[in-house]
Design a protein around this motif. Structure first.
Motif, mmCIF file in Angstrom:
data_model
loop_
_atom_site.group_PDB
_atom_site.id
_atom_site.type_symbol
_atom_site.label_atom_id
_atom_site.label_comp_id
_atom_site.label_asym_id
_atom_site.label_seq_id
_atom_site.Cartn_x
_atom_site.Cartn_y
_atom_site.Cartn_z
ATOM 1 N N MET A 1 -27.238 -11.193 -11.558
ATOM 2 C CA MET A 1 -26.927 -10.088 -10.807
ATOM 3 C C MET A 1 -26.742 -8.784 -11.649
ATOM 4 O O MET A 1 -26.418 -8.921 -12.829
ATOM 5 N N ALA A 2 -27.267 -7.628 -11.167
ATOM 6 C CA ALA A 2 -27.232 -6.525 -11.580
ATOM 7 C C ALA A 2 -26.479 -5.334 -10.942
ATOM 8 O O ALA A 2 -26.187 -5.433 -9.747
ATOM 9 N N ASP A 3 -26.165 -4.268 -11.617
ATOM 10 C CA ASP A 3 -25.447 -3.239 -10.847
ATOM 11 C C ASP A 3 -26.560 -2.289 -10.316
ATOM 12 O O ASP A 3 -27.758 -2.346 -10.522
ATOM 13 N N ILE A 4 -26.165 -1.110 -9.586
ATOM 14 C CA ILE A 4 -27.201 -0.123 -9.214
ATOM 15 C C ILE A 4 -27.863 0.721 -10.270
ATOM 16 O O ILE A 4 -28.919 0.839 -10.054
ATOM 17 N N ASP A 5 -27.299 0.459 -11.379
ATOM 18 C CA ASP A 5 -28.383 1.179 -12.606
ATOM 19 C C ASP A 5 -29.062 0.229 -13.233
ATOM 20 O O ASP A 5 -29.930 0.353 -14.130
ATOM 21 N N GLY A 6 -29.286 -1.139 -12.665
ATOM 22 C CA GLY A 6 -30.081 -2.176 -13.128
ATOM 23 C C GLY A 6 -29.667 -3.075 -14.153
ATOM 24 O O GLY A 6 -30.399 -3.929 -14.881
ATOM 25 N N ARG A 7 -28.519 -2.751 -14.863
ATOM 26 C CA ARG A 7 -27.857 -3.476 -16.021
ATOM 27 C C ARG A 7 -27.539 -4.810 -15.390
ATOM 28 O O ARG A 7 -26.624 -4.950 -14.495
ATOM 29 N N ILE A 8 -27.931 -5.581 -16.064
ATOM 30 C CA ILE A 8 -27.404 -7.291 -15.799
ATOM 31 C C ILE A 8 -25.897 -7.327 -16.042
ATOM 32 O O ILE A 8 -25.407 -7.070 -17.100
ATOM 33 N N VAL A 9 -25.035 -7.676 -15.166
ATOM 34 C CA VAL A 9 -23.452 -7.957 -15.379
ATOM 35 C C VAL A 9 -23.258 -9.426 -15.019
ATOM 36 O O VAL A 9 -22.184 -9.643 -15.755
ATOM 37 N N PHE A 10 -23.937 -10.144 -14.354
ATOM 38 C CA PHE A 10 -23.342 -11.537 -14.386
ATOM 39 C C PHE A 10 -24.879 -12.444 -14.276
ATOM 40 O O PHE A 10 -25.886 -11.987 -13.770
ATOM 41 N N ALA A 11 -24.689 -13.540 -14.908
ATOM 42 C CA ALA A 11 -25.605 -14.636 -14.734
ATOM 43 C C ALA A 11 -24.872 -16.134 -14.982
ATOM 44 O O ALA A 11 -24.203 -16.402 -15.860
ATOM 45 N N ASN A 12 -25.336 -16.942 -13.911
ATOM 46 C CA ASN A 12 -24.533 -18.082 -13.964
ATOM 47 C C ASN A 12 -25.287 -19.174 -14.907
ATOM 48 O O ASN A 12 -26.204 -18.744 -15.710
#
Length: 113
Positions: A1-12
């Motif tokens: 999952m990434a935020d609106i700026d494209g930075r990855i914020v979560f990965a299972n």
């Protein structure tokens, strides 16, 4: 999952296994090189054309985009990737999410990581 700026914020945990280690905080421009992503014919996958990038940058929902993952340990996987934008309250886009399905792994047929 990434935020609106494209930075990855979560990965299972499964994403970390498949990709060899998801780089939390990496941006769209880093997706391909940092995670070893290639087209099926072996060319580096342009980061801006990856499913998660398309979901974030263009608001697209994409299905069954096939890409090859070459992990640092030599494992090569062919993935089918779906991605879509994520929306918050009021319908404003807040990021994007990608889902993976393994279609082939290097090694013995039917092997799994």
């Amino acid at each position: 999952m990434a935020d609106i700026d494209g930075r990855i914020v979560f990965a299972n945990a499964r994403a970390n296994v498949l990709l060899g280690c998801v780089r939390i905080g990496s941006g769209v421009e880093d997706y391909s090189c940092m995670h070893g992503l290639f087209t099926e014919d072996g060319r580096p996958y342009p980061s801006s054309d990856l499913p998660l990038s398309r979901a974030i940058l263009r608001g697209e929902t994409v299905f069954d985009v096939r890409l090859e993952v070459r992990r640092y340990d030599g494992t090569v996987s062919l993935l089918s990737v779906d991605a879509e934008p994520l929306y918050g309250a009021g319908g404003k886009q807040i990021g994007g999410v990608a889902m993976f399905d393994v279609t082939r792994l290097s090694g013995e047929p039917g092997s799994t990581i």
